[in-house]
Scaffold this motif. Structure first.
Motif, PDB file in Angstrom:
ATOM      1  N   LYS A  51       0.822  -1.220   0.000  1.00  0.00           N
ATOM      2  CA  LYS A  51       0.000   0.000   0.000  1.00  0.00           C
ATOM      3  C   LYS A  51       0.855   1.268   0.000  1.00  0.00           C
ATOM      4  N   GLU A  52       0.207   2.356  -0.403  1.00  0.00           N
ATOM      5  CA  GLU A  52       0.843   3.667  -0.268  1.00  0.00           C
ATOM      6  C   GLU A  52       0.098   4.463   0.800  1.00  0.00           C
ATOM      7  N   GLY A  53       0.816   4.844   1.846  1.00  0.00           N
ATOM      8  CA  GLY A  53       0.214   5.689   2.883  1.00  0.00           C
ATOM      9  C   GLY A  53       0.732   7.105   2.762  1.00  0.00           C
ATOM     10  N   CYS A  54       2.029   7.274   2.968  1.00  0.00           N
ATOM     11  CA  CYS A  54       2.595   8.624   3.050  1.00  0.00           C
ATOM     12  C   CYS A  54       3.503   8.972   1.872  1.00  0.00           C
ATOM     13  N   ALA A  55       4.042   7.965   1.205  1.00  0.00           N
ATOM     14  CA  ALA A  55       5.013   8.157   0.113  1.00  0.00           C
ATOM     15  C   ALA A  55       6.265   8.896   0.581  1.00  0.00           C
ATOM     16  N   GLY A  57       8.302   7.331   3.475  1.00  0.00           N
ATOM     17  CA  GLY A  57       9.091   6.481   4.370  1.00  0.00           C
ATOM     18  C   GLY A  57       8.664   6.495   5.825  1.00  0.00           C
ATOM     19  N   ASP A  58       7.514   7.118   6.105  1.00  0.00           N
ATOM     20  CA  ASP A  58       7.134   7.292   7.506  1.00  0.00           C
ATOM     21  C   ASP A  58       6.181   6.233   8.046  1.00  0.00           C
ATOM     22  N   CYS A  59       5.251   5.733   7.210  1.00  0.00           N
ATOM     23  CA  CYS A  59       4.136   4.951   7.764  1.00  0.00           C
ATOM     24  C   CYS A  59       4.327   3.451   7.660  1.00  0.00           C
ATOM     25  N   GLY A  60       5.124   2.983   6.720  1.00  0.00           N
ATOM     26  CA  GLY A  60       5.414   1.550   6.610  1.00  0.00           C
ATOM     27  C   GLY A  60       4.381   0.750   5.830  1.00  0.00           C
ATOM     28  N   ALA A  61       3.328   1.403   5.286  1.00  0.00           N
ATOM     29  CA  ALA A  61       2.307   0.654   4.535  1.00  0.00           C
ATOM     30  C   ALA A  61       2.906  -0.005   3.288  1.00  0.00           C
ATOM     31  N   CYS A  62       4.009   0.541   2.816  1.00  0.00           N
ATOM     32  CA  CYS A  62       4.619   0.070   1.565  1.00  0.00           C
ATOM     33  C   CYS A  62       5.771  -0.902   1.802  1.00  0.00           C
ATOM     34  N   ASN A  82      11.347   0.516   2.641  1.00  0.00           N
ATOM     35  CA  ASN A  82      10.146   1.232   2.199  1.00  0.00           C
ATOM     36  C   ASN A  82      10.146   1.323   0.672  1.00  0.00           C
ATOM     37  N   CYS A  84       8.161   2.877  -1.225  1.00  0.00           N
ATOM     38  CA  CYS A  84       7.659   4.145  -1.773  1.00  0.00           C
ATOM     39  C   CYS A  84       8.770   5.121  -2.127  1.00  0.00           C
TER      40      CYS A  84
HETATM   41  S1  FES Z   1       3.941   4.782   1.916  1.00  0.00           S
HETATM   42 FE1  FES Z   1       4.360   5.378   3.960  1.00  0.00          FE
HETATM   43  S2  FES Z   1       6.343   4.548   4.273  1.00  0.00           S
HETATM   44 FE2  FES Z   1       5.965   4.187   2.213  1.00  0.00          FE
END
Ligand code: FES
Ligand SMILES: Cc1cc2nc3c(=O)[nH]c(=O)nc-3n(C[C@H](O)[C@H](O)[C@H](O)COP(=O)(O)OP(=O)(O)OC[C@H]3O[C@@H](n4cnc5c(N)ncnc54)[C@H](O)[C@@H]3O)c2cc1C
Ligand code: FES
Length: 507
Positions: A51-55, A57-62, A82, A84
């Motif tokens: 997934k893409e959350g923040c693009a 490197g902060d959220c870890g969804a990717c 990450n 993203c």
């Molecule tokens: S989308 Fe949030 S860390 Fe990559």
């Protein structure tokens, strides 16, 4: 097709990247140099589990996992990163593992996924693939993690709805599931692939030569030696040097900068070396923070907490020490400690090499002593001398994955209660990381006492005139640095424990 003449820059270069995905070798010719691995997965392959959350490197969804050949150990290194902010061409020669790769024949859940289900570790599910991949990296690399190691492994993953307790329970429960037996990479045929076979497969796509990619007038060059790197930088004055991309990646995903020529340091042999000689830890500029910090901490164990608070494991697995130093940020966390330790940098260009003290490297806000065409080749950190102390404190709003308001470091030598040598450097208080020379002058040669520290803390106001920004006010920053110096004094006097890392994290 490659631009005419590009191949001649260095013989044997290729314009085709090769990497392994689910047991298959994927070959891509002249890919967009700054296309991210996440874009490739979601938009080109339609593997939308990641997934893409923040693009940024902060959220870890990717989060994905990358396996890399370690030639010295003839082994694989498995690391979460990450996707993203990772550019696609950097995958060359590696194995990409996504959440879909964990599928097992018959659609059985992987032990990590089963534990997440059994422990109710997911609600809306958006963050879940990222958590699964961070846990998968932990599962594969640590057979019996402590609570602190579990927390650290998940420091780069944010969840808005479940809360972390069930996920931490899953991190413990995953080891009780039917073992993975190293068969996580299902091949297209559905048969399991043994690690030895995977090792051989990676060896078959590894190459010593560099890469030269041309895509719609933009280039990605990945030289294989320092000479080639110097050549590439001399030839392309506009080039952006790329290491782990944890800064540069955001220039593209957040600032939408168009990078015309990207020169990647990740294939340069000399920049990947990490050696300890009789006097120094000698760290190639492209060594990841994870690897560099592991060696530094064996010699300077008191830096452990600082390094655990640097970004998150996926950030440290990609980011390099060279990148942290070169970007010249006034809030870079490794520099105060490296500076007070007396670290020097070996800079290289077509003209040769020169060595400069890190102390003299920063000139102004994001301006360094690097000349056009020059790059950091190695970082030389002196080994500690008997009886000396080196510590660093980071002050930020959160413990994990946060940027410093202030970062301080101290080097101390005592003879009885007299100070024979004292150095202090601070980040977050000026346009560059720099030494606190007025403060040092008060302490050096004085009696190590609360009175001396009070005078030295006051002298910090002569060293720095911090600014107010969204992270902290000027007054908070200065007071923070003064209090951290007092804390250092209390730690050395035994009135305070050195670390807060374990607080609230047991059990
Ligand atoms: S989308 Fe949030 S860390 Fe990559
Ligand atoms: C989510 C997140 C959390 C972060 N947390 C922290 C943190 O806690 N503390 C902190 O200090 N930083 C943090 N950072 C910033 C970043 O991770 C570090 O600065 C990192 O060390 C940069 O290294 P890199 O290899 O990724 O550099 P890159 O992004 O590849 O490059 C950074 C800069 O260095 C230049 N460069 C790279 N290698 C060389 C070389 N060999 N010679 C000359 N120039 C070179 C590049 O051209 C670029 O200007 C964070 C970033 C993110 C996205
Ligand atoms: S389960 Fe919804 S964000 Fe984590």
């Amino acid at each position: 097709m490659p631009m005419a003449g590009l191949r001649s820059e260095t013989d044997c270069r290729t314009d085709t990247i090769r990497f392994v995905l689910d047991g298959e070798v994927i070959e891509l010719e002249n890919v967009d140099p700054t296309r991210t691995v996440l874009q490739f997965l979601r938009e080109d392959l339609r593997r939308t589990g990641t997934k893409e959350g923040c693009a940024e490197g902060d959220c870890g969804a990717c989060t994905i996992v990358v396996a890399e050949l370690n030639r010295e150990r003839d082994d694989l290194t498995l690391r979460a990163i990450n996707s993203c902010i990772q550019f696609l061409p950097t995958l060359d020669g590696k194995e990409l593992i996504t959440v879909e790769s964990l599928n097992r024949p018959g659609n059985d859940l992987h032990p990590v996924q089963k534990a997440m289900v059994d422990c109710d570790g997911s609600q809306c599910g958006f963050c879940t693939p990222g958590f699964v991949m961070s846990l998968f990296a932990l599962y594969k690399t640590n057979a019996e993690p402590t609570r602190i190691e579990i927390d650290d492994a998940l420091a780069g993953n944010l969840c808005r709805c479940t809360g972390y307790r069930p996920i931490i329970a899953a991190a413990r429960a995953m080891y009780a599931e039917q073992p993975d037996a190293d068969d996580w990479l299902r091949q297209a045929s559905g048969t399991a692939k043994k690690p030895e076979a995977r090792l051989q497969q990676l060896k078959s796509i590894c190459r010593d030569a560099g890469l030269a990619i041309e895509h719609k007038g933009r280039r990605f060059l990945a030289p294989a030696s320092s000479d080639e790197l110097a050549e590439a930088l001399a030839k392309h004055a506009d080039a952006t040097l790329l290491a782990g991309g944890t800064d540069v990646g955001l220039w593209v995903t957040k600032q939408h900068r168009d990078l015309e020529t990207v020169v990647y340091t990740g294939r340069v042999d000399a920049l990947a070396k990490l050696e300890v000689d009789a006097t120094h830890i000698d760290i190639g500029a492209a060594v990841t923070l994870t690897d560099a910090m592991a060696v530094i901490v064996t010699h300077y164990p008191e830096l452990d907490e600082l390094f655990k608070r640097f970004g998150s494991p996926p950030i440290r697995n990609a980011a390099t020490l060279g990148g942290n130093i070169a970007n010249g940020s006034p809030i870079g966390d490794s520099m105060p400690a490296l500076m007070v330790a007396g670290t020097t940098l070996v800079l290289r260009s077509l003209q040769g090499t020169r060595e400069v003290a890190l102390n003299d490297f920063y000139i102004d806000y994001e301006v360094t002593d690097l000349k056009p065409g020059e790059f950091i080749e190695r970082i030389r950190m002196p080994l500690p001398r008997q009886g000396t102390v080196l510590r660093s404190h980071k002050l930020s709003k959160r413990f994990d994955q946060d940027i410093s308001a202030v970062c301080t470091a101290y080097y101390l030598e005592l003879d009885g209660d007299s100070v024979t040598s004292f150095r202090m450097a601070c980040g977050g208080l000026a346009a560059t990381i720099k030494r606190a020379t007025h403060c040092e002058a008060v302490i050096e040669g004085a009696v190590w006492s609360a009175e001396t520290i009070a005078l030295a803390a006051a002298a910090l106001a002569k060293d720095f005139a911090p600014i107010t920004d969204m992270r902290a006010s000027a007054a908070y920053r200065l007071r923070g640095a003064q209090n951290l110096l007092r804390r250092f004094y209390l730690e050395i006097s035994g009135e305070l424990e050195q670390t807060v890392y374990a607080y609230g994290r047991q059990g």
